[in-house]
Every structure is written in structure tokens, then in C-alpha cells.
Scaffold this active site. Structure first.
Site, mmCIF file in Angstrom:
data_model
loop_
_atom_site.group_PDB
_atom_site.id
_atom_site.type_symbol
_atom_site.label_atom_id
_atom_site.label_comp_id
_atom_site.label_asym_id
_atom_site.label_seq_id
_atom_site.Cartn_x
_atom_site.Cartn_y
_atom_site.Cartn_z
ATOM 1 N N LYS A 1 -34.269 65.178 119.272
ATOM 2 C CA LYS A 1 -35.076 65.737 118.182
ATOM 3 C C LYS A 1 -36.359 66.330 118.757
ATOM 4 C CE LYS A 1 -36.879 64.328 113.631
ATOM 5 N NZ LYS A 1 -37.011 63.202 112.668
ATOM 6 N N SER B 1 -35.331 64.020 107.980
ATOM 7 C CA SER B 1 -35.783 65.141 108.766
ATOM 8 C C SER B 1 -34.956 65.366 110.034
ATOM 9 C CB SER B 1 -37.247 64.944 109.177
ATOM 10 O OG SER B 1 -37.369 63.816 110.010
ATOM 11 N N SER C 1 -35.246 59.241 107.775
ATOM 12 C CA SER C 1 -34.975 60.492 108.492
ATOM 13 C C SER C 1 -33.858 60.437 109.524
ATOM 14 C CB SER C 1 -36.250 60.996 109.184
ATOM 15 O OG SER C 1 -37.066 61.681 108.282
#
Lengths: 98, 481
Positions: free
Chosen positions: B73, B148, B172
Site C-alpha cells: 500500500k 482504503s 481499511s
């Protein structure tokens, strides 16, 4: 202009955040909706009256470490990401007015 | 060997071990897979084949992940490589150091492969808040992948990555894992070092794995977990061998079903998938009963006060001085701060900075921030009561609905915030939870179930999840791309 927009502008100033007039109007409306929902907390004021405020999932204790000399990044490394630099320094606009 | 990209990390490690495949071949396989499908999914922000091949050719002699590519990420720092939190304000930022999790992955021989898209600064539940582009759900590209960590979940689901790292502040990792049909684990707060994770809400953030199955997730967590002197909130408890928990034996395990999670707003197909999953657990000898988490209704409110307060404080560092974006020709330093931040942050980041600054500002602190901290305590105690009563885990839906349409909730932040209603309490309490696939809707969208455990009981969660996974084949389905 509504009081709410005034407040958004005031808070944006505190946060050092430039907003457009459209953003101010939009956030005033949206914040109103979000805070309306959040105010559920205040509907039952007694629910948490005696609870100890929690800032962290684990019991807080200060994690000490030995005060030992260790290496650190060179100024060249630290300055590598600077938007503007001069010599060994970050360069910013004048802070103290003439 | 064909289609290496479709293998799990454990399968690849077995092949690597027997010298049936070389690390470079694995990189080539997932790179070419990405080349053929990522134009549709847009899960990666950056993908550099040559860099990955270079890394794969310089691996340590041994390691628990030797030769396994891992997608990262974009909010986890990698030394010398662009790390932007999918935000304009971190334009051009190359961290001078590796996050501790990256350090651990590298020393166990993992190959860092590609940067996964995300909502800017992890603010969002749909990946639509990325400053680059939205990522799309591999099961239906008219829908969002969740967020997210939407890029991390989507690239694993689309076989563009073997495993990935995400971060989870209010769901997330788990929500996109559920919406994309993969396994995602949010560890106990303090289980994994946050050093080098660009902070959103420091008392809630945890890094965790997204994987194709439970075994890979267990393997990954074992590598990244552990005390780190560089993160004073990491906790010094031994890391067990999580894979050794995957013994299939859940006879007599106690599962709690919180009544507060089965109320209005829960999609009927999600509801029935969860009910069927409960039957699977019963069939394997688990004892299932209702429990109560009475302060659940306050969780979203508490979260959006505390998380935005912490975020507004954490994001104060982005001021155009030391790194990232700076506005053109500032007339003075205040102008530089205000315009840099006004031009560099996207709409959701601005909204959260405003909300967070507001709840912390003079006159509102007691009504919002202090009250939220008190209710946070009650939410944590809800979980403690259940686990102290001998329950091994709590089972809930991960998300109240399957993946929603792109744009469906973008204009209404509150409706977006409510999509995290089942995952948020876990971060407030600090306990671990994972999401794993438990079915599909009639139209073919994945459904996820969440298993929540007591502090540092990730092993138990893996055992429960693995036992369920072994009796079902949801995790073996792949999207048609």
C-alpha cells in the site's frame, strides 16, 4: 453568509488550510450532517459520565530506553526531499517581517 | 510453469523450495498478468518490472518468504522509492528509510512488487479518494473495491499480486478484503510496528496482510509482527507460529454473535450468507450463542471524532517545508502553509482536517473529543466482557452491503462513513479481526464475514477462519477478467 460558514473559515484558518468559497459552503453543509449524526453521543449524556477517557488500547506506561548515541541520517539525506533548499538548510519564505 | 500468478504464497514457496521455479519467473508471471488486466482494475499506482526482477535476483540465501512478491500500500515507506499516500501533497516523496515491516519482508526474502492504490491518506471506504484514479472491483468493474486498502485487495483478487500489505484504521483492510473476496487481517493494536507507516490516526492504525487464503495471511503476519523499539506503541509479547494454529480443530470453540450487528441496513443476501456460515461452524463442533456489544451504536460517532482529531494533528506536518508539494511563489510563510495544503490535499482530507480541528477546538473539546474518549472505553469494555466470558471469537458481517457502485456514495460523506459500521469498533477497542470470504450475491459479488478475537489472539482467529475455509470453496473462485 451563515454562521456555519464563518465557523468553517475560522477552523480552516486554525488548520492553515486555504479553502475556496465553494469548499466552505460544501463543508458547512456536510459538517452539519455529520455533526448531527455524531450528536447521538450527546443524546444520552449519562452513558459515559463515569468512564475513564481512553486514548490508547493498552495500559499507558512510558517506554523508556537507554540514552545511547546512535547514528542518524546525513543532512544530505534529510534535505533530499526538500521542495527548496539552500546549503544545509530548508529554504522557506521570510518568517519575520522586515 | 503456467499461471504462476494464480498460486498462493505457500504453494510458490513449495515450488521454490523444490527448485521447480525461480523467483524471476514468478515476477514475470505476475507482471504479465498485471499488464493484461490492470488497465481494467487500476489497482497499482506504480509497477516497475525491472526493479522487481533486480530484487528477485539479489535475495538472501534463505527466508520465510524467499521469492514471494508482495504488493505494498502506498502509505508504507520504502527507502528511496516514491511513497505518496495517493496524495498530491506527497508528490515526489522518497522516504530516506524503510518501514519496519518492509525491513522484515526484505530480510525474509520477499520481493517488493508494486505500489497499491488507496484512498488519499487512507481516508475512505471506496478508493475513490485517490489523487491518481479510482481502483475498480475485479468482480464488477462498475463497482468500488472498498477502501482504503482498495488497491491491495483488488490486486490480490485479480491475481495481480500473490499477497499484499494494507493498513486498517477503521476497516481499511477488512472491508476491501470482503468486497473483493480475499482474506484480510487487522492485527491487535501494537502487534505490528507502525514505524514507517505514514500516520492517519495513531491510536487506531495497524498494518496487516491481504491474501488469497488464510494460510498465506497467517504466514505473512508471522513475518511482519513483533516488538519494535522504533515504535513505542508496539507491544513486547512473543510472536507465535501462526501457521501452527491451522489444525482444523474447532470442536467446542465458543463463537459469539452480537445482536447489535443484525439490525436495519444489513443487506438480506449478506445476512443469509452469514447465517449459513454460522451453520458451517456449528457443523464443525463450535458452540454458537448470542452476545451483546451494547455500545455499538455509538462507534461511528466516536470514531469520526477521534480519528479525524488524530488525523488533523498528524497531517499538520504536511506544510511544504521538508518534503512533498509546495505551492508556487508564496508571498509569506502563512501563505505557503495555507496554499500548499489547500492545493495539495484532496476533498476528503480537507473535510477530515476541518472536522478534526473543529472537535479539538476551544469550546468543543469536552462535548466531542473528551466524550468520545469516554465512550471509547465503554466500547472496549463491551469486547472484554465477551472474551472474559470465555468466547473464542465474535462473528459478524464485515460490511453491511456488498460492493457498491462507483460514485454511489461519493457525494454523501456520512453514507460513506456508515459503510464501516461493523469494522470500526474493533479499531477503537484495539482487538484483532479478520475478514474472509463466506459467499456470493446472486449477481456474483463477494460477501465477507468478520471474526473478532481477544487481544493478541490472532492465532485463534486463523484457526477458526482456516477451519471454515477448509469446508468451503469461496476462496477458490476467481473473477472473470
Amino acid at each position: 453568509m451563515s454562521i456555519k460558514e464563518d465557523k468553517i473559515k475560522y477552523v480552516a484558518r486554525l488548520a492553515r488550510l486555504k479553502l475556496t468559497d465553494e469548499e466552505v459552503a460544501l463543508f458547512a453543509r456536510q459538517l452539519d450532517g455529520i455533526l448531527g449524526y455524531v450528536d447521538k453521543l450527546n443524546e444520552r449524556l449519562d452513558v459515559a459520565k463515569d468512564a475513564v477517557p481512553m486514548s490508547h488500547p493498552h495500559a499507558a506506561s512510558n517506554p523508556f530506553r537507554e540514552d545511547e548515541v546512535r547514528g542518524s541520517a546525513s543532512s544530505e539525506t534529510v534535505l533530499a526531499n526538500a521542495p527548496q533548499k539552500k546549503g544545509d538548510f530548508f529554504k522557506v519564505p521570510r518568517i519575520i517581517e522586515e | 510453469m503456467e499461471n504462476l500468478y494464480s498460486f498462493t504464497a505457500c504453494e510458490l514457496l513449495d515450488l521454490l523450495d523444490r527448485k521447480s521455479v525461480r523467483p524471476e519467473e514468478i515476477i514475470d508471471s505476475i507482471y504479465s498478468r498485471s499488464q493484461s488486466v490492470d488497465a481494467k482494475i487500476k489497482g497499482y499506482i506504480r509497477l516497475d518490472r525491472d526493479a522487481a526482477i533486480g530484487r528477485a535476483s539479489r535475495l538472501p540465501a534463505s527466508g520465510r518468504l524467499r521469492g514471494v512478491p508482495v504488493a505494498i500500500k502506498d502509505n508504507i515507506c520504502i527507502e528511496g522509492e516514491l511513497t505518496t499516500c495517493a496524495s498530491r501533497i506527497l508528490d515526489g516523496f522518497k522516504p530516506p528509510y524503510d518501514a519496519t515491516v518492509i525491513d522484515k519482508l526484505k530480510s525474509e526474502g520477499a520481493v517488493i512488487f508494486g505500489r497499491a492504490n488507496m484512498d488519499e491518506f487512507a481516508f475512505g471506504s471506496s478508493c475513490e479518494n485517490s489523487a491518481y484514479f479510482p481502483t475498480l472491483n475485479p468482480w464488477d468493474v462498475s463497482r468500488i473495491p472498498g477502501g482504503s486498502s482498495g488497491g491491495s485487495a483488488a490486486v490480490v483478487a485479480a491475481d495481480e499480486a500473490i499477497v499484499a500489505l494494507g493498513s486498517d484504521t477503521g476497516g481499511s483492510i477488512r472491508q476491501p478484503a470482503a468486497l473483493c473476496g480475499v482474506v484480510g487481517m487487522k492485527p491487535t493494536y501494537g502487534r505490528v510496528s507502525r514505524y514507517g507507516l505514514i500516520a492517519f490516526a495513531s491510536s487506531l492504525d495497524q498494518i496487516g496482510p491481504l491474501a488469497k487464503d488464510v494460510r498465506d495471511a497467517a504466514l505473512m503476519l508471522g513475518v511482519i509482527a513483533g516488538y519494535d523499539p522504533k515504535d513505542s506503541t508496539s507491544v513486547n509479547v512473543p510472536v507465535p507460529d501462526y501457521v501452527s494454529f491451522l489444525d482444523g480443530n474447532i470442536k467446542g470453540a465458543k463463537i459469539g454473535i452480537p445482536t447489535e450487528y443484525f439490525v436495519g441496513g444489513l443487506d438480506s443476501e449478506v445476512d443469509s450468507a452469514i447465517k449459513q456460515a454460522i451453520e458451517v461452524f456449528k457443523g464443525k463442533g463450535a458452540r454458537v450463542s448470542e452476545v451483546s456489544l451494547p455500545h455499538t451504536e455509538y462507534a461511528v460517532s466516536v470514531y469520526y471524532i477521534l480519528a479525524t482529531a488524530e488525523a488533523s494533528s498528524n497531517l499538520a506536518r504536511f506544510d511544504g517545508v521538508q518534503y512533498g508539494y509546495r505551492c508556487k511563489d508564496p508571498v509569506n510563510v502563512l501563505d505557503m502553509y495555507e496554499r500548499t495544503r489547500g492545493e495539495g490535499f484532496g476533498a476528503e482530507a480537507k473535510r477530515r482536517i476541518i472536522l478534526g480541528t473543529y472537535v479539538l477546538s476551544s469550546g468543543y473539546y469536552d462535548a466531542y473529543y473528551l466524550k468520545a474518549q469516554k465512550v471509547r472505553r465503554l466500547i472496549k469494555e463491551d469486547f472484554e466482557k465477551v472474551f472474559n466470558a470465555g468466547f473464542d471469537c465474535i462473528l459478524t458481517p464485515t460490511s453491511p452491503t456488498p460492493a457498491f457502485k462507483l460514485g454511489e456514495r461519493a457525494a454523501d460523506p456520512l453514507s460513506m462513513y456508515l459503510s464501516d459500521i461493523f469494522t470500526i469498533s474493533v479499531n477503537l477497542a484495539g482487538v484483532p479481526a479478520l475478514s474472509l470470504p463466506c459467499g456470493f450475491t446472486g449477481s456474483g459479488l463477494p460477501i465477507g464475514m468478520q471474526l473478532i478475537g481477544g487481544f493478541f489472539e490472532e492465532g485463534k482467529l486463523f484457526r477458526m477462519a482456516h477451519a471454515y475455509e477448509s469446508s468451503t470453496d469461496w476462496h477458490k473462485r476467481s473473477p472473470q477478467l
